[in-house]
Write an enzyme that holds these catalytic residues in place. Structure first.
Site, PDB file in Angstrom:
ATOM      1  CG  ASN A   1      23.108   7.418  31.660  1.00 50.94           C
ATOM      2  OD1 ASN A   1      21.947   7.183  31.330  1.00 50.94           O
ATOM      3  ND2 ASN A   1      23.846   8.306  31.046  1.00 50.94           N
TER       4      ASN A   1
ATOM      5  CG  ASP B   1      24.668   4.795  26.726  1.00 52.28           C
ATOM      6  OD1 ASP B   1      25.572   4.742  25.883  1.00 52.28           O
ATOM      7  OD2 ASP B   1      23.843   5.717  26.792  1.00 52.28           O
TER       8      ASP B   1
ATOM      9  CG  HIS C   1      26.160   5.513  20.602  1.00 51.09           C
ATOM     10  ND1 HIS C   1      27.422   5.043  20.815  1.00 51.09           N
ATOM     11  CD2 HIS C   1      25.673   5.811  21.829  1.00 51.09           C
ATOM     12  CE1 HIS C   1      27.689   5.045  22.111  1.00 51.09           C
ATOM     13  NE2 HIS C   1      26.634   5.501  22.744  1.00 51.09           N
TER      14      HIS C   1
ATOM     15  CG  ASP D   1      22.668   8.354  22.741  1.00 47.94           C
ATOM     16  OD1 ASP D   1      22.140   8.347  23.882  1.00 47.94           O
ATOM     17  OD2 ASP D   1      23.881   8.447  22.567  1.00 47.94           O
TER      18      ASP D   1
HETATM   19 ZN   LIG Z   1      26.501   6.141  24.747  1.00 48.86          ZN
HETATM   20 ZN   LIG Z   2      23.235   7.117  25.428  1.00 41.94          ZN
END
Ligand SMILES: [Zn+2]
Ligand SMILES: [Zn+2]
Lengths: 449, 309
Positions: free
Chosen positions: A110, A167, A247, A320
């Site tokens: 992303n 994500d 996550h 993350d």
């Molecule tokens: Zn995420």
């Molecule tokens: Zn992430």
């Protein structure tokens, strides 16, 4: 090549003496010495005499009191390059990772532009090589993460994409997800899924529960995650796709995955340290460093995650790592960006909560941040064996101190762990045969240049 | 004991509340005089920072400050001109440069007033932040109840309507429970928080179930502007179960009072015919009195925060 060799001469010939080596497969830790020659582990033995080695070539590391772990693998990182280099870039991200004992990482697509073109995957691979580091690029599942058109799994895989993920977003359309999984199964690629049903999460900023009620903050229900996890287990069962839930935050999600695994469905999952370390009470002072997605949930959810780690439902721990500049965090809670950095606390937080508080075995914990994620990502399994290139982190698991901003190597400082008393410290990190990090304070002033 | 800011009911203890109530009584008496002004805060400057427009609350604070002889600056950063990030900090810098002695802040986001208070040194009063808190409203509500009943303990109060989206409900329930009133809620499922354990009240699905037993019926404003997703079916469904109509007004317990934070949506929370009877029922309908008490309570708070050393 030759220049590199010269540069690395004293960093890829190492004698590591009296350390305790963690074997995550045999689940034991044993005392031994290690010889690394030209970056390759040439001997693991208890009978190495330092005097037999030329000190002008070999650097000696005294690892008594220290633990030698296979290099950590963080399978969920936002490096922010290309596009948001003010928050992090590949170089600063790698420095931060190495500071955290991480020798390989998977970076999420992303960015700006989104990693949905083969040449962008190649760019990341090239940058990885240039920094002599192990980056596993994750490419987008759908073009521009829009949840509409499926990306070119075949071409992206050939360019070097290690897995696929949208994500930050989640594919809402079930039929599209079904087609994605069928194709992923056919192409035999891994899907890393951030699970979120927007109808339950839109406008939400914290876990929906006691503290969202008390503080008047818009909540994100557990159902946002649970519904999508259940849906995608059903689709994976139907299609045979290899899926990995990243996550995890909710107790019921852990339960659904436990059941799916019992049924033999090909699912794996990870959690972040934030989700097993904190609960939603931490948002009571509107501290934006605890604003992450999925939200930090209730104590009940946190305990269920710990149970999931103990019984093996949860396969891996990933950070993350989500860097944000101060202006995106030092504002009101509603306006603040989601995310916490985590490369440098992945190991420390795991040691603090899982080893010191929960008494989970050291080998198991190290496995969750090294062997397991490398295996899920289809990389060569991270372990310490003769004949292999050295990727290892040498750590102290007993020291502890308050975590402060000044310690952070990442460009961004938005850590949920600030001011926590954290156990564990990375003393040396060896990446692809080279000693890349020496903790100058903790290695008792060993000189090395 | 001493408080620097008034941000949230949770920060107040019983002693604080009783002291504020007592002092409000004094200022209410001042407001009843011919000369409604005291020199208590002469030379002090109060800045009203309202990110969210609210003529009623802002005017109430302004009047309170002026009755205490303080100077008032009204500042309304327009949210349309605000860019992301730095502008909020810029506002804070502006406030500091104005060298005011106290800031009254309202904002659409929960937690924003606390955020401001952490970046400036002068005392801050929360005039409403998002769905989080509206402590001055809660204090004026409590004062109104106390004036009428001359006690607080064991007063039974039903809070009716949109609990989920209301900062008034949040602060009221928190304050009333702290002061040992008996609090009930009357609300449909979609207008209640998912987890009610913070409020810990017994909830009723229709006002008729409880109207005859309560000393106070508190009607909340239906916050349509805060309900970004409208799950409640219709006004006529609301009328059927919650609206205080003429019949329900007559079914209220002997000596009970009717309250509302204002402004009332006629025909939604309260039947217009009931509202029109206020002049003849001042002992029962307290909506107008609440407004007057609002000035007194804000005088008490301004005085409290600015007169302590
Ligand atoms: Zn995420
Ligand atoms: Zn992430």
């Amino acid at each position: 090549m030759d220049i590199n060799k010269e540069k690395h001469k004293k960093t890829n010939n190492l004698l590591i003496l009296n350390g305790s080596i963690v074997n995550t497969e045999a689940k034991n830790t044993f005392k031994s010495d290690i010889v690394i020659e030209n970056g390759v582990i040439s001997r693991i033995s208890k009978h190495i005499t330092a005097g037999d080695f030329d000190k002008s070539i070999f650097k000696v590391i005294d690892a008594s009191e220290l633990i030698i772990c296979p290099g950590f693998f963080d399978m969920h990182v936002h490096l922010r390059e290309p596009g948001s280099e003010e928050e992090e870039d590949i170089k600063s991200g790698i420095n931060s990772a190495i500071r955290g004992g991480i020798t390989s990482l998977a970076c999420m697509p992303n960015t700006s532009p989104v990693i949905d073109e083969p040449f962008l995957v190649e760019y990341l691979k090239m940058r990885s090589c240039a920094n002599d580091y192990n980056i596993f690029p994750v490419a987008a599942i759908t073009r521009n993460l829009e949840g509409k058109d499926i990306a070119e799994f075949g071409l992206l895989r050939e360019a070097g994409a290690a897995a696929f993920s949208d994500d930050g977003r989640a594919v809402q359309n079930s039929k599209l997800m079904y087609e994605i999984m069928k194709y992923a199964a056919q192409m035999d690629v891994l899907l890393i899924l951030h699970e979120e049903d927007y109808s339950f999460s839109e406008d939400g900023v914290v876990h929906e529960g006691y503290f969202s009620a008390a503080k008047g903050l818009e909540g994100i229900s557990n159902l946002s995650e649970d519904i999508m996890i259940a849906r995608d287990i059903i689709l994976a069962k139907k299609t045979g796709a290899r899926i990995h839930f990243t996550h995890l935050s909710s107790a019921d999600s852990v339960n659904y995955i436990r059941l799916a695994k019992k049924e033999g469905i090909r699912v794996t999952c990870d959690v972040t340290p934030e989700h097993f370390y904190f609960n939603d009470e931490y948002i009571k002072d509107f501290n934006t460093n605890f604003k992450i997605k999925p939200p930090i949930r209730s104590e009940y959810d946190r305990k269920s995650i710990i149970e999931g780690i103990k019984d093996g439902t949860i396969d891996a721990i990933a950070s993350d790592h989500a860097p944000h500049i101060d202006a995106e965090k030092n504002i009101s809670f509603n306006e603040a960006a989601f995310g916490s950095i985590g490369l440098e606390t992945l190991f420390k937080a795991s040691i603090t909560k899982l080893l010191k508080s929960e008494k989970i075995g050291l080998e198991k914990i190290i496995g969750l941040i090294s062997a397991a994620p490398s295996e899920i990502m289809g990389a060569e399994k991270n372990n310490i064996k003769e004949g292999r290139q050295a990727n290892m982190s040498i750590v102290d698991i007993n020291c502890h101190e308050k975590y402060t901003k000044e310690m952070i190597f990442s460009k961004s400082k938005n850590s949920a762990f600030l001011n926590e008393n954290l156990y564990g410290e990375v003393i040396y990190t060896i990446v692809n045969g080279c000693l890349r990090f020496i903790n100058k304070i903790k290695s008792q002033g060993e000189d090395f240049s | 004991m001493s408080l620097k800011n008034i941000l949230d009911i949770e920060e107040l203890n019983k002693t604080h509340v009783l002291k504020i109530i007592e002092s409000t009584g004094y200022f209410k008496e001042v407001l009843g005089r011919d000369l409604k002004k005291v020199p208590a805060l002469r030379g002090k400057t109060i800045i009203n920072i309202f990110y969210e427009p609210s003529t009623r609350t802002r005017t109430s604070f302004e009047l309170a400050a002026k009755r205490l002889s303080a100077d008032v600056i009204n500042f309304s950063p327009s949210s349309s001109s605000m860019k992301k990030g730095e502008t909020e900090l810029d506002t804070i810098k502006t406030i500091l440069e104005m060298k005011a002695d106290l800031a009254v802040v309202r904002h659409k986001d929960s937690g924003f007033v606390k955020y401001i208070s952490e970046h400036i040194t002068i005392p801050v009063i929360n005039a409403g932040d998002g769905r989080h808190a509206h402590p001055t409203q809660a204090l004026l509500d409590l004062f109104t109840i106390y004036c009428h009943f001359k006690r607080m303990e064991k007063i039974k109060i039903a809070i009716v309507g949109d609990i989920l989206n209301s900062r008034v409900a949040r602060s009221d329930i928190s304050l009333f429970k702290k002061m040992d009133l008996e609090v009930f809620t009357v609300s449909p499922s979609m207008l209640l928080p998912e987890d009610m354990s913070y409020f810990d009240t017994k909830n009723f699905e229709c006002i008729d179930e409880i109207i005859g037993q309560c000393d106070v019926i508190y009607m909340l404003r239906m916050q349509f502007e805060r309900q970004n997703k409208k799950f409640y079916p219709s006004v006529r469904e609301y009328n059927r179960f919650f609206t205080l109509d003429f019949k329900r007004f007559n079914n209220m317990k002997e000596g009970a009072i009717l309250m509302h934070p204002g402004p009332v949506n006629r025909g939604i929370e309260i039947d217009g015919r009931v509202l029109d009877m206020e002049d003849r029922n001042l002992a029962k309908i307290k909506i107008g009195e609440q407004v007057g008490n609002g000035v007194a309570v804000r005088m008490a708070l301004l005085h409290y925060l600015l007169s302590q050393k």
